[in-house]
Design a protein around this motif. Sequence first.
Motif, PDB file in Angstrom:
ATOM      1  N   TRP A 215       0.876  -1.183   0.000  1.00  0.00           N
ATOM      2  CA  TRP A 215       0.000   0.000   0.000  1.00  0.00           C
ATOM      3  C   TRP A 215       0.910   1.229   0.000  1.00  0.00           C
ATOM      4  CZ3 TRP A 215      -3.542   1.837   4.593  1.00  0.00           C
ATOM      5  CH2 TRP A 215      -4.357   2.892   4.136  1.00  0.00           C
ATOM      6  N   ASN A 216       1.038   1.849  -1.165  1.00  0.00           N
ATOM      7  CA  ASN A 216       1.904   3.008  -1.317  1.00  0.00           C
ATOM      8  C   ASN A 216       1.101   4.277  -1.035  1.00  0.00           C
ATOM      9  OD1 ASN A 216       4.318   1.574  -2.330  1.00  0.00           O
ATOM     10  ND2 ASN A 216       2.977   1.048  -4.031  1.00  0.00           N
ATOM     11  N   VAL A 217       1.477   4.985   0.015  1.00  0.00           N
ATOM     12  CA  VAL A 217       0.707   6.121   0.510  1.00  0.00           C
ATOM     13  C   VAL A 217       1.198   7.420  -0.125  1.00  0.00           C
ATOM     14  CG1 VAL A 217       0.109   7.440   2.579  1.00  0.00           C
ATOM     15  CG2 VAL A 217       0.235   4.926   2.679  1.00  0.00           C
ATOM     16  N   VAL A 218       0.248   8.280  -0.520  1.00  0.00           N
ATOM     17  CA  VAL A 218       0.551   9.627  -1.008  1.00  0.00           C
ATOM     18  C   VAL A 218      -0.293  10.616  -0.220  1.00  0.00           C
ATOM     19  CG1 VAL A 218       1.177   8.812  -3.312  1.00  0.00           C
ATOM     20  CG2 VAL A 218      -1.185   9.453  -2.841  1.00  0.00           C
ATOM     21  N   SER A 219      -0.144  11.880  -0.527  1.00  0.00           N
ATOM     22  CA  SER A 219      -0.822  12.918   0.258  1.00  0.00           C
ATOM     23  C   SER A 219      -2.342  12.832   0.157  1.00  0.00           C
ATOM     24  CB  SER A 219      -0.352  14.311  -0.196  1.00  0.00           C
ATOM     25  OG  SER A 219      -0.637  14.506  -1.572  1.00  0.00           O
ATOM     26  N   ARG A 220      -2.866  12.239  -0.905  1.00  0.00           N
ATOM     27  CA  ARG A 220      -4.320  12.161  -1.099  1.00  0.00           C
ATOM     28  C   ARG A 220      -4.915  10.851  -0.590  1.00  0.00           C
ATOM     29  NH1 ARG A 220      -1.814  13.501  -5.546  1.00  0.00           N
ATOM     30  NH2 ARG A 220      -2.177  11.440  -6.470  1.00  0.00           N
ATOM     31  N   THR A 221      -4.096   9.965  -0.058  1.00  0.00           N
ATOM     32  CA  THR A 221      -4.574   8.643   0.357  1.00  0.00           C
ATOM     33  C   THR A 221      -5.478   8.744   1.580  1.00  0.00           C
ATOM     34  OG1 THR A 221      -2.563   7.594  -0.480  1.00  0.00           O
ATOM     35  CG2 THR A 221      -3.863   6.349   1.103  1.00  0.00           C
ATOM     36  N   ILE A 222      -6.603   8.022   1.530  1.00  0.00           N
ATOM     37  CA  ILE A 222      -7.502   7.930   2.678  1.00  0.00           C
ATOM     38  C   ILE A 222      -7.625   6.454   3.071  1.00  0.00           C
ATOM     39  CG2 ILE A 222      -8.777  10.019   2.090  1.00  0.00           C
ATOM     40  CD1 ILE A 222     -11.002   8.235   0.946  1.00  0.00           C
ATOM     41  N   LEU A 223      -8.205   6.201   4.232  1.00  0.00           N
ATOM     42  CA  LEU A 223      -8.289   4.844   4.755  1.00  0.00           C
ATOM     43  C   LEU A 223      -9.025   3.918   3.795  1.00  0.00           C
ATOM     44  CD1 LEU A 223      -7.848   2.827   7.062  1.00  0.00           C
ATOM     45  CD2 LEU A 223     -10.021   3.600   8.035  1.00  0.00           C
ATOM     46  N   ARG A 224     -10.093   4.398   3.190  1.00  0.00           N
ATOM     47  CA  ARG A 224     -10.882   3.548   2.297  1.00  0.00           C
ATOM     48  C   ARG A 224     -10.044   3.057   1.121  1.00  0.00           C
ATOM     49  NH1 ARG A 224     -16.928   4.459  -0.275  1.00  0.00           N
ATOM     50  NH2 ARG A 224     -16.556   3.254  -2.178  1.00  0.00           N
ATOM     51  N   ASP A 225      -9.068   3.835   0.667  1.00  0.00           N
ATOM     52  CA  ASP A 225      -8.214   3.386  -0.435  1.00  0.00           C
ATOM     53  C   ASP A 225      -7.508   2.079  -0.083  1.00  0.00           C
ATOM     54  OD1 ASP A 225      -8.847   5.667  -1.916  1.00  0.00           O
ATOM     55  OD2 ASP A 225      -7.178   6.810  -1.059  1.00  0.00           O
ATOM     56  N   GLY A 226      -7.129   1.932   1.161  1.00  0.00           N
ATOM     57  CA  GLY A 226      -6.459   0.709   1.581  1.00  0.00           C
ATOM     58  C   GLY A 226      -7.411  -0.435   1.847  1.00  0.00           C
ATOM     59  N   LEU A 227      -8.667  -0.115   2.195  1.00  0.00           N
ATOM     60  CA  LEU A 227      -9.630  -1.156   2.552  1.00  0.00           C
ATOM     61  C   LEU A 227     -10.335  -1.743   1.335  1.00  0.00           C
ATOM     62  CD1 LEU A 227     -11.237   0.371   5.780  1.00  0.00           C
ATOM     63  CD2 LEU A 227      -9.548  -1.475   5.619  1.00  0.00           C
ATOM     64  N   TYR A 228     -10.995  -0.900   0.560  1.00  0.00           N
ATOM     65  CA  TYR A 228     -11.742  -1.409  -0.592  1.00  0.00           C
ATOM     66  C   TYR A 228     -12.134  -0.259  -1.512  1.00  0.00           C
ATOM     67  CZ  TYR A 228     -16.185   0.466   1.143  1.00  0.00           C
ATOM     68  OH  TYR A 228     -17.186   1.317   1.545  1.00  0.00           O
TER      69      TYR A 228
ATOM     70  N   LYS B 188       3.894  10.591   4.354  1.00  0.00           N
ATOM     71  CA  LYS B 188       3.453  11.448   3.252  1.00  0.00           C
ATOM     72  C   LYS B 188       1.940  11.630   3.231  1.00  0.00           C
ATOM     73  CE  LYS B 188       7.106  10.964  -0.211  1.00  0.00           C
ATOM     74  NZ  LYS B 188       8.176  10.598   0.712  1.00  0.00           N
ATOM     75  N   SER B 189       1.232  10.940   4.121  1.00  0.00           N
ATOM     76  CA  SER B 189      -0.227  10.942   4.083  1.00  0.00           C
ATOM     77  C   SER B 189      -0.810  12.229   4.644  1.00  0.00           C
ATOM     78  CB  SER B 189      -0.762   9.759   4.899  1.00  0.00           C
ATOM     79  OG  SER B 189      -0.584  10.002   6.292  1.00  0.00           O
ATOM     80  N   ASP B 190      -2.113  12.385   4.437  1.00  0.00           N
ATOM     81  CA  ASP B 190      -2.875  13.423   5.106  1.00  0.00           C
ATOM     82  C   ASP B 190      -2.770  13.214   6.613  1.00  0.00           C
ATOM     83  OD1 ASP B 190      -5.803  14.063   6.381  1.00  0.00           O
ATOM     84  OD2 ASP B 190      -5.265  15.536   4.849  1.00  0.00           O
ATOM     85  N   ILE B 191      -2.878  14.287   7.356  1.00  0.00           N
ATOM     86  CA  ILE B 191      -2.665  14.220   8.807  1.00  0.00           C
ATOM     87  C   ILE B 191      -3.659  13.295   9.500  1.00  0.00           C
ATOM     88  CG2 ILE B 191      -4.152  16.204   9.338  1.00  0.00           C
ATOM     89  CD1 ILE B 191      -2.013  17.008  11.439  1.00  0.00           C
ATOM     90  N   ASP B 192      -4.829  13.047   8.889  1.00  0.00           N
ATOM     91  CA  ASP B 192      -5.852  12.231   9.549  1.00  0.00           C
ATOM     92  C   ASP B 192      -5.662  10.728   9.364  1.00  0.00           C
ATOM     93  OD1 ASP B 192      -7.271  14.440  10.525  1.00  0.00           O
ATOM     94  OD2 ASP B 192      -8.351  14.684   8.635  1.00  0.00           O
ATOM     95  N   LEU B 193      -4.885  10.302   8.364  1.00  0.00           N
ATOM     96  CA  LEU B 193      -4.827   8.876   8.060  1.00  0.00           C
ATOM     97  C   LEU B 193      -4.295   8.027   9.221  1.00  0.00           C
ATOM     98  CD1 LEU B 193      -5.272   6.559   6.136  1.00  0.00           C
ATOM     99  CD2 LEU B 193      -3.056   7.046   5.083  1.00  0.00           C
TER     100      LEU B 193
ATOM    101  N   GLY C  19      10.430  10.073   8.158  1.00  0.00           N
ATOM    102  CA  GLY C  19      10.577  11.056   9.231  1.00  0.00           C
ATOM    103  C   GLY C  19      10.177  12.455   8.853  1.00  0.00           C
ATOM    104  N   GLU C  20       9.290  12.601   7.856  1.00  0.00           N
ATOM    105  CA  GLU C  20       8.887  13.941   7.441  1.00  0.00           C
ATOM    106  C   GLU C  20       7.969  14.604   8.457  1.00  0.00           C
ATOM    107  OE1 GLU C  20       7.380  14.057   3.485  1.00  0.00           O
ATOM    108  OE2 GLU C  20       9.171  13.153   2.594  1.00  0.00           O
ATOM    109  N   ARG C  21       7.326  13.813   9.320  1.00  0.00           N
ATOM    110  CA  ARG C  21       6.514  14.383  10.399  1.00  0.00           C
ATOM    111  C   ARG C  21       6.317  13.349  11.488  1.00  0.00           C
ATOM    112  NH1 ARG C  21       1.092  12.843  10.293  1.00  0.00           N
ATOM    113  NH2 ARG C  21       0.363  11.865   8.366  1.00  0.00           N
ATOM    114  N   GLU C  22       5.875  13.819  12.655  1.00  0.00           N
ATOM    115  CA  GLU C  22       5.615  12.933  13.783  1.00  0.00           C
ATOM    116  C   GLU C  22       4.211  12.354  13.686  1.00  0.00           C
ATOM    117  OE1 GLU C  22       7.535  11.946  16.257  1.00  0.00           O
ATOM    118  OE2 GLU C  22       9.288  13.054  15.536  1.00  0.00           O
ATOM    119  N   PHE C  23       4.025  11.177  14.275  1.00  0.00           N
ATOM    120  CA  PHE C  23       2.714  10.549  14.320  1.00  0.00           C
ATOM    121  C   PHE C  23       2.097  10.742  15.705  1.00  0.00           C
ATOM    122  CE2 PHE C  23       4.976   7.928  11.114  1.00  0.00           C
ATOM    123  CZ  PHE C  23       4.172   8.260  10.027  1.00  0.00           C
TER     124      PHE C  23
END
Length: 347
Positions: free
Chosen positions: A114-127, A189-194, A252-256
């Motif tokens: 699952w390659n994550v980008v800035s526009r990726t949301i949880l549903r993209d990984g699920l279905y 690289k994901s959105d802050i909410d992912l 390491g581009e941001r903290e989780f």
Amino acid sequence: MSGPEAVNGEGWRLFHATGTTPSGAPPQLPPAPPWRRFRGGPPQPQPPDDEQAARRRLGDVDAVPMLDQERIDVVNAALLLRRPLLVTGAPGVGKSTLAYLISREFGLGRVLEWNVVSRTILRDGLYSHDALGRAQAIAAWRAGLPSAVAADEDQPSPALGDFITLGPLGTALLPYDRPRVLLVDELDKSDIDLPNDLLHVLENGSYDVPELVRDVAGTARVHTSDPAGYAEVRHGRVECREFPVVVITSNGEREFPAAFRRRCLPLEMRTPTREQLLAMVVGHLGARPQGTEDLVDLFVQRVKAGGTHSLDQLLNAVQMTTAGGFAADGDGRKLLETLLRDLAKGR
């Protein structure tokens, strides 16, 4: 546990970071802790192998461990506790390769990426649900039949499951008897909410497909992320039997968030040692070309000097030395300098 491993206290170290199994049979994980046990069903057949993908990442590995003992212990703890690994380190240091190393050593089959980008949301990984495709299929079905009665008797309407495809995360959470390996690449690289959205799924090992929950059929046959793969989903709910081996990488581009980090075991990857780098070269090239030791020493020297370098730069440089007529001195030296340039300088 019995035998020598139980005596010397090494029985819990099932993973040795070599990508090989000395006994010839993949090691079996012990039962999960009570709080990490799940009851999903019906059981899915074991996934296919993808040795070609593993070979691209690992080459032909040998008995040289690709990690030091401290990091091997962290991986073993994550496997025994059924917790995700949060792998950090410089770009190109081999973070994503760890997923393939674990899969090959335990014989767990194809790695789900699952390659994550800035526009990726949880549903993209699920279905995903191809609603437009289903609407078009239903319209074509209705237009091609003389009546609704004929439709019931001769040809069923397009099934909802035909338009549902489980993503890498969704496929990894199917009820397999042995865990799947899931690589969540570059989550930073994901959105802050992912990361927060992932918490519920990683904790509960399950998720719902709302479209299938509402489907009167009750059972649906859906596509998966495996080539030509299908799975049966009952009442719209997917729950694992064995929690997948989850390798999450970050540059390491941001903290989780703390709540997310609490559910993961941290693992900081470092540049491999000289011995490991030489073994990696031999594994990928099948030989140790003349001058390999000098290039490895130069690579290690530049990394220690604070430069940013990736392992594939070293492989590219060694591969060039095998090209017919290539000379590593003179004009060839300038090309090797280009291949081993400091990536932090941007050019």
